[in-house]
Motif scaffolding. Structure first.
Motif, PDB file in Angstrom:
ATOM      1  N   GLU A 104       0.785  -1.238   0.000  1.00 17.48           N
ATOM      2  CA  GLU A 104       0.000   0.000   0.000  1.00 17.48           C
ATOM      3  C   GLU A 104       0.818   1.291   0.000  1.00 17.48           C
ATOM      4  OE1 GLU A 104      -2.538  -0.157   3.412  1.00 17.48           O
ATOM      5  OE2 GLU A 104      -0.876  -0.226   4.823  1.00 17.48           O
ATOM      6  N   HIS A 105       2.090   1.247   0.306  1.00 11.89           N
ATOM      7  CA  HIS A 105       2.912   2.460   0.329  1.00 11.89           C
ATOM      8  C   HIS A 105       3.788   2.592  -0.920  1.00 11.89           C
ATOM      9  CE1 HIS A 105       1.563   3.138   4.381  1.00 11.89           C
ATOM     10  NE2 HIS A 105       1.966   1.928   4.729  1.00 11.89           N
ATOM     11  N   GLN A 106       3.448   1.884  -1.994  1.00 11.05           N
ATOM     12  CA  GLN A 106       4.304   1.875  -3.175  1.00 11.05           C
ATOM     13  C   GLN A 106       3.655   2.472  -4.424  1.00 11.05           C
ATOM     14  OE1 GLN A 106       5.528  -2.404  -2.893  1.00 11.05           O
ATOM     15  NE2 GLN A 106       7.581  -1.518  -2.960  1.00 11.05           N
ATOM     16  N   SER A 107       2.749   3.411  -4.263  1.00  7.42           N
ATOM     17  CA  SER A 107       2.130   4.029  -5.440  1.00  7.42           C
ATOM     18  C   SER A 107       3.154   4.771  -6.289  1.00  7.42           C
ATOM     19  CB  SER A 107       0.975   4.945  -5.044  1.00  7.42           C
ATOM     20  OG  SER A 107       1.408   5.948  -4.155  1.00  7.42           O
ATOM     21  N   GLU A 108       4.146   5.403  -5.662  1.00  8.55           N
ATOM     22  CA  GLU A 108       5.194   6.100  -6.433  1.00  8.55           C
ATOM     23  C   GLU A 108       6.012   5.109  -7.270  1.00  8.55           C
ATOM     24  OE1 GLU A 108       5.694   9.382  -6.942  1.00  8.55           O
ATOM     25  OE2 GLU A 108       3.836   9.647  -5.792  1.00  8.55           O
ATOM     26  N   LEU A 109       6.276   3.937  -6.711  1.00  4.19           N
ATOM     27  CA  LEU A 109       7.000   2.900  -7.445  1.00  4.19           C
ATOM     28  C   LEU A 109       6.169   2.418  -8.628  1.00  4.19           C
ATOM     29  CD1 LEU A 109       9.548   1.088  -7.580  1.00  4.19           C
ATOM     30  CD2 LEU A 109       8.260  -0.578  -6.239  1.00  4.19           C
ATOM     31  N   ALA A 110       4.876   2.255  -8.420  1.00  4.23           N
ATOM     32  CA  ALA A 110       3.987   1.855  -9.524  1.00  4.23           C
ATOM     33  C   ALA A 110       4.057   2.875 -10.648  1.00  4.23           C
ATOM     34  CB  ALA A 110       2.553   1.699  -9.021  1.00  4.23           C
ATOM     35  N   LEU A 111       4.052   4.155 -10.316  1.00  2.00           N
ATOM     36  CA  LEU A 111       4.146   5.215 -11.329  1.00  2.00           C
ATOM     37  C   LEU A 111       5.520   5.219 -12.000  1.00  2.00           C
ATOM     38  CD1 LEU A 111       2.285   8.079  -9.448  1.00  2.00           C
ATOM     39  CD2 LEU A 111       1.444   6.721 -11.396  1.00  2.00           C
ATOM     40  N   GLN A 112       6.572   4.966 -11.229  1.00  2.00           N
ATOM     41  CA  GLN A 112       7.930   4.922 -11.765  1.00  2.00           C
ATOM     42  C   GLN A 112       8.046   3.856 -12.861  1.00  2.00           C
ATOM     43  OE1 GLN A 112      10.982   4.915  -8.743  1.00  2.00           O
ATOM     44  NE2 GLN A 112      12.483   3.954 -10.079  1.00  2.00           N
ATOM     45  N   PHE A 113       7.448   2.690 -12.640  1.00  2.68           N
ATOM     46  CA  PHE A 113       7.528   1.613 -13.621  1.00  2.68           C
ATOM     47  C   PHE A 113       6.468   1.735 -14.715  1.00  2.68           C
ATOM     48  CE2 PHE A 113      10.476  -0.258 -10.714  1.00  2.68           C
ATOM     49  CZ  PHE A 113      11.263  -1.070 -11.501  1.00  2.68           C
ATOM     50  N   ALA A 114       5.506   2.641 -14.539  1.00  2.00           N
ATOM     51  CA  ALA A 114       4.471   2.845 -15.553  1.00  2.00           C
ATOM     52  C   ALA A 114       4.903   3.851 -16.613  1.00  2.00           C
ATOM     53  CB  ALA A 114       3.176   3.318 -14.896  1.00  2.00           C
ATOM     54  N   ASN A 115       5.905   4.678 -16.314  1.00  2.00           N
ATOM     55  CA  ASN A 115       6.321   5.673 -17.305  1.00  2.00           C
ATOM     56  C   ASN A 115       7.311   5.078 -18.297  1.00  2.00           C
ATOM     57  OD1 ASN A 115       9.061   6.018 -16.547  1.00  2.00           O
ATOM     58  ND2 ASN A 115       8.495   7.416 -14.910  1.00  2.00           N
ATOM     59  N   SER A 116       7.657   5.856 -19.287  1.00  2.00           N
ATOM     60  CA  SER A 116       8.541   5.358 -20.353  1.00  2.00           C
ATOM     61  C   SER A 116      10.012   5.675 -20.102  1.00  2.00           C
ATOM     62  CB  SER A 116       8.096   5.936 -21.697  1.00  2.00           C
ATOM     63  OG  SER A 116       8.135   7.349 -21.648  1.00  2.00           O
ATOM     64  N   SER A 117      10.382   5.910 -18.870  1.00  2.38           N
ATOM     65  CA  SER A 117      11.774   6.189 -18.515  1.00  2.38           C
ATOM     66  C   SER A 117      12.687   5.047 -18.972  1.00  2.38           C
ATOM     67  CB  SER A 117      11.877   6.341 -17.001  1.00  2.38           C
ATOM     68  OG  SER A 117      13.206   6.252 -16.564  1.00  2.38           O
ATOM     69  N   THR A 118      13.898   5.409 -19.323  1.00  2.73           N
ATOM     70  CA  THR A 118      14.837   4.382 -19.758  1.00  2.73           C
ATOM     71  C   THR A 118      15.452   3.622 -18.588  1.00  2.73           C
ATOM     72  OG1 THR A 118      16.578   6.039 -19.883  1.00  2.73           O
ATOM     73  CG2 THR A 118      15.418   5.508 -21.934  1.00  2.73           C
TER      74      THR A 118
END
Length: 163
Positions: free
Chosen positions: A79-93
């Motif tokens: 439940e405290h990993q929403s930022e991580l979910a967003l990090q892996f959802a973007n197209s960052s290299t």
């Protein structure tokens, strides 16, 4: 029998957005590069042998890494990993930037912080529309006593018991 018309894409997305799901990060490795993405289409397939399904867009590096390595890991987020979910959802290299990772038996990058971590061998790939459906035979499961991160109507949330 009368043939029905296809559902409009926006209607389909709205309907599926109302299906509350867990949030997972799928990781794999191809040669010397780590790949990963956020997924909500993860489900159990069979208990004997232990297998699961993951659905991944065909035009991702993560799909190619799974095909080439034959292995992947599913990290069910807490439940405290929403930022991580967003990090892996973007197209960052470099989606792994700043993360504490180790490598599993088959060289797959493993996150150290998770709710549940599952290592799999990809035993079959089926294609449907824009996605690949990987059937993974589970080789390792680790569970931490935390609570899951949920996704509902394009938002992250926490599980609350009805008790």
């Amino acid at each position: 029998m009368e043939k029905s018309l296809p559902v409009h894409l926006d209607t389909f997305k709205q309907a599926m957005g109302r299906l509350a799901t867990g949030v997972s990060v799928i990781t794999s490795k191809d040669q010397d590069y780590n790949f990963g993405l956020t997924a909500s289409s993860v489900t159990s397939l069979t208990a004997e042998p232990p297998m699961l399904l993951v659905c991944i867009h065909q035009k991702t590096g993560t799909r190619e890494a799974i095909v080439n390595s034959g292995h992947f890991a599913v990290h069910i987020l807490h439940e405290h990993q929403s930022e991580l979910a967003l990090q892996f959802a973007n197209s960052s290299t470099d989606k792994f930037a700043g993360l504490d990772i180790i490598y599993g038996k088959h060289g797959i990058p493993l996150l150290q912080d998770y709710f549940v971590r599952i290592e799999c061998q990809a035993v079959h790939e089926a294609k449907a529309g824009t996605h690949s459906i990987f059937m993974g035979e589970i080789h390792q499961v680790e569970i931490q006593e935390k609570r899951p991160l949920l996704h509902f109507k394009s938002e992250f949330g926490k599980f609350v018991s009805a008790k």
